[in-house]
Design an enzyme around this catalytic site. Structure first.
Site, PDB file in Angstrom:
ATOM      1  N   THR A 142      71.914  58.145  55.300  1.00 16.73           N
ATOM      2  CA  THR A 142      71.231  58.563  56.571  1.00 16.73           C
ATOM      3  C   THR A 142      71.560  57.968  57.807  1.00 16.73           C
ATOM      4  OG1 THR A 142      69.851  56.255  56.026  1.00 16.73           O
ATOM      5  CG2 THR A 142      68.964  58.566  55.111  1.00 16.73           C
ATOM      6  N   ARG A 159      60.353  66.609  48.203  1.00 16.79           N
ATOM      7  CA  ARG A 159      61.075  65.270  47.403  1.00 16.79           C
ATOM      8  C   ARG A 159      60.524  64.229  49.092  1.00 16.79           C
ATOM      9  NH1 ARG A 159      65.145  62.231  49.909  1.00 16.79           N
ATOM     10  NH2 ARG A 159      66.030  60.318  48.568  1.00 16.79           N
ATOM     11  N   GLY A 167      62.031  60.094  50.168  1.00 19.29           N
ATOM     12  CA  GLY A 167      63.551  59.131  49.735  1.00 19.29           C
ATOM     13  C   GLY A 167      62.737  57.809  50.465  1.00 19.29           C
ATOM     14  N   ASP A 168      63.396  57.033  51.122  1.00 15.29           N
ATOM     15  CA  ASP A 168      63.061  55.096  51.335  1.00 15.29           C
ATOM     16  C   ASP A 168      62.936  56.034  53.118  1.00 15.29           C
ATOM     17  OD1 ASP A 168      66.141  55.910  51.555  1.00 15.29           O
ATOM     18  OD2 ASP A 168      66.170  53.824  52.315  1.00 15.29           O
ATOM     19  N   THR A 200      70.211  53.285  53.459  1.00 10.02           N
ATOM     20  CA  THR A 200      70.829  54.443  53.718  1.00 10.02           C
ATOM     21  C   THR A 200      71.633  54.232  51.970  1.00 10.02           C
ATOM     22  OG1 THR A 200      72.344  55.620  54.036  1.00 10.02           O
ATOM     23  CG2 THR A 200      72.519  53.434  54.915  1.00 10.02           C
ATOM     24  N   GLY A 201      71.243  55.626  51.641  1.00 10.23           N
ATOM     25  CA  GLY A 201      71.700  55.607  50.476  1.00 10.23           C
ATOM     26  C   GLY A 201      70.920  56.510  48.943  1.00 10.23           C
ATOM     27  N   GLY A 226      68.014  56.468  47.947  1.00 11.23           N
ATOM     28  CA  GLY A 226      66.453  56.567  48.701  1.00 11.23           C
ATOM     29  C   GLY A 226      65.792  56.264  47.211  1.00 11.23           C
TER      30      GLY A 226
END
Length: 298
Positions: A166, A194, A196-197, A217-218, A220
């Site tokens: 991100t 979907r 993510g975080d 970032t990564g 999620g």
């Protein structure tokens, strides 16, 4: 004291995939984001304004998985998520699954400032954006050949596990206020809406003047399960740990135990800065009022 940090994603990165030209362009885009955010801080502006402007610059660059450079969903579209949080008031705004909005982070800011809500999902979030005259772009604006080829490789089973996260920013302003912002295009070839975080306050984004501001970032799913951004804050606020130790525990112990890959950037109320990651690389940069700073990838 003022401090700003930005990230452009973390994950599986190979030096061999980056040509000298592309590497130079990425460093320049990170520098542009630092310029945009730091200009706000240097003129007495708020940390919240600074992180919004820094992330807008990253969204406008095609090198990162957010805004213009967002990855493709399984059906060949772009669905973007963003959030930001004010460490002074603990107010926050977030959007999920939006399409064609040029700067999702500004939509998230508008949700925070102009509504009674924290998180809006599409298509209502897009209606809200139109109501407040935010900029939209056609599908062509978000098309990049690199992202399209990533989709084709993923769909043919050749894509491997390449994830590039991100974009985000954290800042401390002259008044001692903290803020964090995060924006993403999600996961290549994602299905079923979907998320993510990145749009989840506490998972991908958190700021509280009592301790710190964090943007993640990564992978999620793991950051959501670990409530990663909030956990950094909790380790500082409730256990009395330093920013460095809190970030180390979350990134290199808790996330790794879950097999979650990625990283985060964080700044505390004293201006200490951390850029921790357990992946091969993380696009990142920082700057302070002493004129110190850098951009880095690996």
């Amino acid at each position: 004291m003022v401090v700003l940090a930005v990230h452009g994603g973390a994950g599986v990165m190979n030096r061999s995939d980056l040509s000298p030209e592309k590497e130079k362009a990425i460093h320049q885009s990170l520098t542009n984001a630092l310029d945009a955010g730091y200009q706000v801080l240097a003129t007495g502006g708020s940390a919240l304004d600074a992180v919004e402007q820094a992330v807008r610059a990253l969204e406008d660059a095609e090198h990162f998985n957010a805004g213009r450079g967002a990855v493709f969903t399984a059906d060949g579209r772009h669905e973007m998520d963003a959030s930001l949080m004010d460490g002074k008031t603990l107010k926050a705004g977030a959007v999920a699954g939006v399409r064609n909005v040029r700067n999702p982070i500004t939509l998230a800011r508008t949700v925070m400032d102009k509504s009674d809500y924290v998180l809006l999902m599409a298509p209502g979030a897009e209606d809200f954006a139109r109501q407040h005259n935010l900029s939209f772009e056609p599908d062509e604006y978000f098309y990049t050949e690199t992202r399209y080829q990533e989709l084709k490789k993923k769909q043919s089973g050749e894509g491997g596990n390449r994830k590039i996260g991100t974009v985000g920013a954290v800042a401390l302003d002259q008044s001692g206020n903290l803020a964090a912002a995060t924006s993403t295009g999600g996961m290549t070839n994602k299905t079923f809406g979907r998320l993510g975080d990145s749009p989840v306050i506490g998972a991908g984004t958190y700021a509280n003047n009592r301790a710190c501001a964090v943007s993640c970032t990564g992978d999620g799913e793991y950051f959501i399960r670990a409530v990663a951004a909030y956990d950094v804050y909790c380790l500082m606020a409730y256990k009395g740990l330093s920013l460095q130790e809190a970030c180390r525990i979350v990134v290199h112990e808790k996330l790794k135990e879950l097999e979650g890959e990625g990283g985060l950037i964080a700044v505390d109320r004293d201006g200490n800065l951390e850029m921790a990651f357990n992946s091969e690389g993380m696009y990142r940069g920082w700057r302070n009022e002493q004129g110190e700073g850098e951009t880095a990838i690996f």
